[in-house]
Design a protein around this motif. Sequence first.
Motif, PDB file in Angstrom:
ATOM      1  N   ASN A 134      -4.359  36.312 -17.680  1.00 19.17           N
ATOM      2  CA  ASN A 134      -4.515  37.693 -17.503  1.00 19.17           C
ATOM      3  C   ASN A 134      -4.131  38.379 -18.753  1.00 19.17           C
ATOM      4  N   VAL A 135      -3.180  38.308 -19.529  1.00 27.77           N
ATOM      5  CA  VAL A 135      -2.928  38.527 -20.852  1.00 27.77           C
ATOM      6  C   VAL A 135      -3.844  38.544 -21.894  1.00 27.77           C
ATOM      7  N   ILE A 136      -4.390  37.272 -22.072  1.00 25.56           N
ATOM      8  CA  ILE A 136      -5.419  36.796 -22.844  1.00 25.56           C
ATOM      9  C   ILE A 136      -6.657  37.469 -22.745  1.00 25.56           C
ATOM     10  N   PHE A 137      -7.318  37.328 -21.449  1.00 22.07           N
ATOM     11  CA  PHE A 137      -8.507  38.072 -21.162  1.00 22.07           C
ATOM     12  C   PHE A 137      -8.530  39.608 -21.196  1.00 22.07           C
ATOM     13  N   ALA A 150       1.910  44.420  -7.350  1.00 23.87           N
ATOM     14  CA  ALA A 150       0.476  44.925  -7.347  1.00 23.87           C
ATOM     15  C   ALA A 150       0.382  45.954  -8.363  1.00 23.87           C
ATOM     16  N   GLY A 151       1.311  45.988  -9.181  1.00 21.07           N
ATOM     17  CA  GLY A 151       1.156  46.982 -10.436  1.00 21.07           C
ATOM     18  C   GLY A 151      -0.367  46.858 -11.226  1.00 21.07           C
ATOM     19  N   ASN A 152      -0.613  45.654 -11.447  1.00 23.47           N
ATOM     20  CA  ASN A 152      -1.930  45.287 -12.266  1.00 23.47           C
ATOM     21  C   ASN A 152      -3.195  45.900 -11.684  1.00 23.47           C
ATOM     22  N   ILE A 153      -3.174  46.154 -10.441  1.00 25.19           N
ATOM     23  CA  ILE A 153      -4.275  46.666  -9.741  1.00 25.19           C
ATOM     24  C   ILE A 153      -4.073  48.054  -9.529  1.00 25.19           C
ATOM     25  N   ILE A 154      -2.804  48.680  -9.370  1.00 27.86           N
ATOM     26  CA  ILE A 154      -2.457  49.970  -9.239  1.00 27.86           C
ATOM     27  C   ILE A 154      -2.866  50.910 -10.484  1.00 27.86           C
ATOM     28  N   LEU A 155      -2.144  50.336 -11.569  1.00 31.82           N
ATOM     29  CA  LEU A 155      -2.252  51.018 -12.692  1.00 31.82           C
ATOM     30  C   LEU A 155      -3.952  51.206 -13.306  1.00 31.82           C
ATOM     31  N   LEU A 173      -5.793  47.298 -20.616  1.00 35.45           N
ATOM     32  CA  LEU A 173      -4.463  46.891 -21.150  1.00 35.45           C
ATOM     33  C   LEU A 173      -3.589  47.308 -19.682  1.00 35.45           C
ATOM     34  N   GLY A 174      -4.221  48.207 -18.940  1.00 37.57           N
ATOM     35  CA  GLY A 174      -3.275  48.740 -17.540  1.00 37.57           C
ATOM     36  C   GLY A 174      -3.033  47.521 -16.597  1.00 37.57           C
ATOM     37  N   GLY A 175      -3.910  46.312 -16.625  1.00 38.52           N
ATOM     38  CA  GLY A 175      -3.353  45.423 -16.094  1.00 38.52           C
ATOM     39  C   GLY A 175      -2.190  44.608 -16.425  1.00 38.52           C
ATOM     40  N   ILE A 176      -1.894  44.470 -17.667  1.00 37.33           N
ATOM     41  CA  ILE A 176      -0.865  43.775 -18.281  1.00 37.33           C
ATOM     42  C   ILE A 176       0.266  44.988 -18.280  1.00 37.33           C
TER      43      ILE A 176
END
Length: 137
Positions: A110-113, A27-32, A15-18
């Motif tokens: 991204n959200v779905i997967f 780049a928050g999806n990668i950073i978190l 869930l961190g990517g979302i």
Amino acid sequence: MTQRDERNWGTFVHLGGIVGSVIYNAAGNIILVLILWLIKRDQSKFVDDQGKEAINFQITISLLGVLISVLGGIFDGLWSLGNLILQARGDMFHSGWSWYKLHGILWVVNVIFSIIAAVKANEGVSYKYPFSLRLVK
């Protein structure tokens, strides 16, 4: 780390990517995901595996976003050049298409997967994304 903690952290990294993309679009999806994975990867093989899956998927999503932007810029530039030529002749052609719509579609994918992966991780099942570059091993 208990099995429940492993499943929770596995869920969090997916869930961190979302969440990360909402906080910091660039780049928050990668950073978190990277932060969450680095915090717990040494404490659980399951969290380590799911963290690698999540980070690889988020990198893939980000690279696809860059590709969309580059291709969109190239095609929009060519489109503008074509319109300049047509304008010189007194004609003009307008397109309703925008490459940036693909960014929205990419975000929905991204959200779905990520949600599917989070649910599987919460069940204790190791999830493999259907398309993902395997950069982090």
